[in-house]
Design an enzyme around this catalytic site. Structure first.
Site, PDB file in Angstrom:
ATOM      1  N   ASP A  45      -1.751  -0.772   5.101  1.00 41.88           N
ATOM      2  CA  ASP A  45      -1.127  -0.543   3.985  1.00 41.88           C
ATOM      3  C   ASP A  45      -2.481  -1.512   3.358  1.00 41.88           C
ATOM      4  O   ASP A  45      -1.584  -3.089   2.900  1.00 41.88           O
ATOM      5  CB  ASP A  45      -0.144  -0.195   3.515  1.00 41.88           C
ATOM      6  CG  ASP A  45      -0.373   0.137   2.008  1.00 41.88           C
ATOM      7  OD1 ASP A  45      -1.360   0.430   1.942  1.00 41.88           O
ATOM      8  OD2 ASP A  45       0.404   1.125   2.182  1.00 41.88           O
TER       9      ASP A  45
ATOM     10  N   ASP B  46      -2.366   8.098  -3.726  1.00 40.05           N
ATOM     11  CA  ASP B  46      -1.373   8.278  -2.874  1.00 40.05           C
ATOM     12  C   ASP B  46      -0.989   9.977  -3.936  1.00 40.05           C
ATOM     13  O   ASP B  46      -1.385  10.242  -5.051  1.00 40.05           O
ATOM     14  CB  ASP B  46       0.351   7.609  -3.822  1.00 40.05           C
ATOM     15  CG  ASP B  46      -0.244   6.130  -3.538  1.00 40.05           C
ATOM     16  OD1 ASP B  46      -1.488   6.008  -2.543  1.00 40.05           O
ATOM     17  OD2 ASP B  46       1.357   6.042  -2.912  1.00 40.05           O
TER      18      ASP B  46
HETATM   19  C1  GLA Z   1       1.030   2.665  -0.681  1.00 39.45           C
HETATM   20  C2  GLA Z   1       0.630   3.618  -0.167  1.00 39.45           C
HETATM   21  C3  GLA Z   1       2.134   4.418   0.316  1.00 39.45           C
HETATM   22  C4  GLA Z   1       3.448   3.751   0.038  1.00 39.45           C
HETATM   23  C5  GLA Z   1       3.573   2.797  -0.915  1.00 39.45           C
HETATM   24  C6  GLA Z   1       4.776   1.680  -0.148  1.00 39.45           C
HETATM   25  O1  GLA Z   1       1.047   3.255  -2.338  1.00 39.45           O
HETATM   26  O2  GLA Z   1      -0.609   4.334  -0.149  1.00 39.45           O
HETATM   27  O3  GLA Z   1       2.204   5.564   1.599  1.00 39.45           O
HETATM   28  O4  GLA Z   1       2.928   3.668   1.400  1.00 39.45           O
HETATM   29  O5  GLA Z   1       2.302   1.958  -0.852  1.00 39.45           O
HETATM   30  O6  GLA Z   1       4.750   0.950  -1.001  1.00 39.45           O
END
Ligand code: GLA
Length: 520
Positions: A267, A333
């Site tokens: 990520d 998200d």
């Molecule tokens: C980002 C990702 C999420 C999750 C969070 C964890 O927002 O897009 O899917 O993994 O980080 O902190």
């Protein structure tokens, strides 16, 4: 489901209250060619006692790397399994149905898998591809984020693995148990369960006290016939502020492999702090951290699915596969509202040329069941129709399917959404096509996907707040003449149609069908 439950018939309340143990089967009388009704009605027929083989029909692994493929099969137990045509080094356990070992023989193996119980025998072909490609169908599993977020612990992860088995989900092809953020030590949390040394004297990453033994955890997940996943970031910190892989990429990949993990979600987040500054970010800047981790993973004697997460920057779908990604998030998200679901899901149009076996567009994880992103969970705020839309669309899109709810508290309705083998088959089809939007008229949309057997999976969606009729003309589907249409949620033939196929679709709802040529 609280809001919906208030107005639900008593039978649903009973079913949710008693959950699986009471074995209540809820189904309303079938209706041809119409959509799921407004109340939370379970459409998925209960699996029969005779064996039925489910899950991926094609599986890729690298030569010499450990294999784990659990044959998914519903039906009465005890059940015994066998396989013919396996390459040397691999063996199928007749009781558990687990294919393990390692093979150095490259090539494509057409394996004949059999499942047998007191009621009969089921057989199916499994195409085993030993070579450089893995993740030949979209990954199906669970991820801790949408339910537990920063409240995840090793116990909760083990409980999720147990529930994947106990609920029977494993028998429908669900495989991965993925830990998201917060298995590492936190940068500055005052919570003692998130504190500790970041790395050991050699620089190897250390988990936080909630995850005392990562190898033991991965072993536990494997012992249930499942695969294990975890999460990091190319920056110094994860999105949640935990220790990440910046300048320790190779060491981290080595740790993941030594512990026995099978999946890495990587990520972007704090990579912003270390990425080139002072000029417009180039495509090479966006690719760089993923190439570094790809190379680190490739050096490991283990197949590790590489899931890119950087929210679609630089049109990642155009180059995600080239930097070694097996899937890549195409958006920000998701959350459990219709606005979020529909905006993300229906904006996937146009990405279909970039999906295929081994490389998938990822519009984020599932938001059905009890979700909440923390210690407090709540039933998804999606209506039942919206949930049918969610699963139908994600299957048509060949998206990774990662359940985001507390699996220890699955209700019958959610289980129904996740165990419909004819719907899941749309997602796992070996051809690996992603559906394209072929009709957009007012609030109505038709999305269609070619299947390996020549049939078409077709979703008729209604994005509007009023019931509407949606039409799928043969011309846009590339069909001519009479075809057989099957309702996938109800697993029921609707008859022969000479085009178009049309249906009345309720607000935010879907009708999902598969259209087959008539046998000549
Ligand atoms: C980002 C990702 C999420 C999750 C969070 C964890 O927002 O897009 O899917 O993994 O980080 O902190």
């Amino acid at each position: 489901m609280t809001r919906e439950l208030k107005n639900q018939p008593a039978r649903l309340l009973i079913a949710v209250g008693l959950t699986l143990a009471c074995g209540v089967v809820l189904r309303r009388p079938a209706q041809a060619a119409d959509a799921p009704p407004a109340e939370a009605v379970i459409l998925t027929p209960r699996a029969g006692p005779q064996p039925r083989l489910n899950g991926a029909r094609v599986f890729g692994l690298r030569p010499g790397h450990p294999c784990l493929y659990t044959v998914a099969a519903t039906g009465e137990r005890p059940m015994t399994f066998s396989a013919e045509g396996l390459p040397a080094g691999l063996a199928l356990d007749p009781c558990s149905g687990r294919l393990t070992g390692a093979t150095t023989e490259r090539g494509m193996f057409n394996v004949r898998v059999q499942a047998r119980n007191i009621r009969g025998t089921a057989q199916r072909a499994l195409r085993l591809v030993v070579g450089d490609q893995i993740c030949l169908t979209p990954p199906m599993g669970w991820n801790s984020w949408n339910c537990f977020a920063g409240a995840v612990t090793a116990e909760k992860v083990k409980a999720a693995a147990d529930a994947m088995v106990a609920s029977g989900l494993i028998q429908h092809g669900w495989q991965y148990i993925n830990i998201d953020d917060f298995w590492q030590v936190h940068r500055d949390s005052t919570d003692p369960t998130l504190q500790g040394p970041h790395r050991d004297a050699q620089g190897r990453i250390l988990p936080n006290p909630r995850f005392p033994d990562m190898k033991e955890l991965a072993d536990y997940i494997h012992s249930r016939g499942l695969k294990a996943g975890l999460y990091s970031s190319p920056g110094p910190w994860t999105c949640g502020g935990c220790v990440a892989s910046w300048q320790h990429e190779l060491q981290d990949a080595q740790s993941y492999a030594a512990w026995g993990f099978d999946y890495l979600k990587y990520d972007w987040c704090s990579y912003d702090d270390v990425a080139p500054r002072g000029k417009k970010r180039t495509l090479d800047d966006l690719k760089k951290p993923y190439l570094v981790m790809r190379d680190a993973l490739r050096q490991q004697p283990r197949d590790i699915v590489f899931s890119l997460c950087q929210y679609g920057m630089g049109q990642v779908w155009e180059w995600g596969a080239a930097v070694g990604g097996h899937c890549w998030r195409t958006t920000g998200d998701i959350t459990d509202t219709w606005e979020s679901l529909s905006e993300i899901g229906f904006s996937q149009a146009g990405h279909e040329p970039f999906a295929g076996p081994g490389h998938w567009n990822d519009p984020d994880m599932l938001i059905v069941g009890l979700v909440g992103w923390g210690p407090q969970l709540h039933p998804t705020r999606l209506t039942p129709h919206e949930q049918y839309t969610h699963i139908s669309l994600w299957c048509l899109l060949s998206s990774p399917l990662l359940i985001g709810c507390d699996m220890t508290r699955l209700d019958e309705f959610t289980l129904g959404l996740l165990t419909n083998d004819e719907v899941l088959e749309v997602n796992q089809d070996p051809l690996g096509r992603q559906a394209a939007r072929v009709v957009q008229e007012g609030e109505g949309e038709v999305w269609a996907k070619d299947m390996e057997d020549g049939s078409k999976a077709v979703g008729l969606f209604n994005r509007g707040a009023q019931e509407t009729r949606v039409r799928a003309p043969w011309s846009v589907l590339g069909l001519q003449g009479k075809h057989k249409v099957r309702d996938l949620w109800r697993q029921r033939n609707l008859g022969e149609f000479d085009g178009p196929f049309e249906a009345s679709v309720p607000a935010h709802g879907v009708v999902l069908v598969r259209i087959f040529k008539l046998a000549s």
